[in-house]
Design an enzyme around this catalytic site. Structure first.
Site, short mmCIF file in Angstrom:
data_model
loop_
_atom_site.label_atom_id
_atom_site.label_comp_id
_atom_site.label_asym_id
_atom_site.label_seq_id
_atom_site.Cartn_x
_atom_site.Cartn_y
_atom_site.Cartn_z
N HIS A 163 -5.73 9.40 0.30
CA HIS A 163 -5.86 8.62 1.54
C HIS A 163 -6.98 9.17 2.43
CE1 HIS A 163 -4.40 6.07 4.97
NE2 HIS A 163 -4.06 5.30 3.95
N ASP B 151 0.82 -1.21 0.00
CA ASP B 151 0.00 0.00 0.00
C ASP B 151 0.86 1.26 0.00
OD1 ASP B 151 -2.15 -1.69 0.25
OD2 ASP B 151 -2.96 -0.75 2.06
N HIS C 34 3.73 -1.97 3.41
CA HIS C 34 3.80 -0.62 2.85
C HIS C 34 5.24 -0.38 2.37
CE1 HIS C 34 0.45 -0.47 5.74
NE2 HIS C 34 -0.05 0.53 5.03
N HIS D 119 -5.37 2.87 -4.07
CA HIS D 119 -5.51 3.10 -2.63
C HIS D 119 -6.04 4.52 -2.38
CE1 HIS D 119 -4.97 2.06 1.50
NE2 HIS D 119 -3.93 2.85 1.74
#
Length: 262
Positions: free
Chosen positions: A129, A74, A219, A125
């Site tokens: 955010h 991510d 990540h 994603h």
């Protein structure tokens, strides 16, 4: 004008700060505390498909028979992503990248192209955010459509998978994903690498949790994560795991828009 390094340091700091404040509760909610959230396991997605579709749909493995696992990353691309791609290429391991837009896709467009060219699944994603469950329908659409447009422009292929920030989702998000032809993908394994740069600890957390059909959340934004990846890959290969992308994990089934997979 600030340097690229300064910009990325500030970006990581903002992202890490948000995660440190909210991630623990959000991850618990998404993975265990949300009784009304219905998710589909990879094995169920595979079982729903007709046998005749199998060979055409498979990537590197038949996960009905092989012990498959999916590496997912991510919040990239980042300054660490090129090294990660080198590792994945050397180890011959495909991954699924859930990319952020602002300060990531728009900062590292060549890495987005490289991810697609080297056979990885490129997914969304969101653009900024933003927490989707705290957003209006129009904001949700823009958070999803903006990265879709940019990824399609760079790779020639529009994403069909997305991962909601912090795993937070609800019926409104499901409905908009269905409208946009997107499926949501959560995870079954998390190293909580947003809390530590200790690569050995990240490796241990993954290895302690993983099982067949696991979807591993990492990540490539954080300093300790990419150095942990070779050890994770080698250890899981020794245990007999085969690495696949999320679509390959579901094959011969296909992700259904509006559904949530974990």
């Amino acid at each position: 004008m600030p340097s690229l390094t300064t910009k990325m340091t500030n970006t990581r700091s903002r992202f890490r700060g948000t995660a440190a404040l909210a991630a623990a509760g959000a991850l618990t909610l998404a993975l265990s505390g949300c009784a009304k959230l219905e998710t589909t396991a990879p094995s169920s997605a595979r079982g729903a498909a007709a046998t005749a579709q199998a060979r055409a749909a498979f990537g590197t493995a038949d996960c009905r028979r092989a012990k498959c696992v999916a590496l997912t990353f991510d919040a990239g691309p980042s300054e660490h992503s090129a090294r990660l791609l080198d590792i994945l290429k050397e180890k011959q391991v495909p991954a699924t990248f859930f990319l952020l837009g602002r300060h990531h896709i728009d900062t590292y467009p060549e890495l987005v192209k490289r991810m697609a060219a080297e056979g990885h699944e490129v997914a969304s994603h969101t653009w900024t955010h933003r927490i989707l469950t705290e957003s209006t329908p129009d904001q949700i659409r823009e958070e999803l459509e903006h990265p879709n447009r940019e990824i399609a422009r760079l790779t020639g292929r529009r994403p069909t998978l997305m991962r909601p920030p912090q795993g937070r989702t609800d019926d409104t998000v499901h409905d908009i994903c269905r409208e946009l032809g997107m499926s949501e993908v959560l995870w079954s394994v998390t190293a909580k690498d947003y809390r530590t740069d200790d690569s050995d600890l990240i490796t241990k957390r993954v290895l302690d949790q993983v099982s067949r059909d696991g979807i591993i959340l990492l990540h490539d934004l954080y300093d300790g994560t990419v150095p942990a990846v070779p050890g994770i890959i080698d250890a899981l290969k020794e245990r007999g795991y085969v690495f696949v992308t999320v679509p390959q994990l579901l094959a011969p089934g296909k992700a259904v828009p509006g559904e949530v997979y974990r």
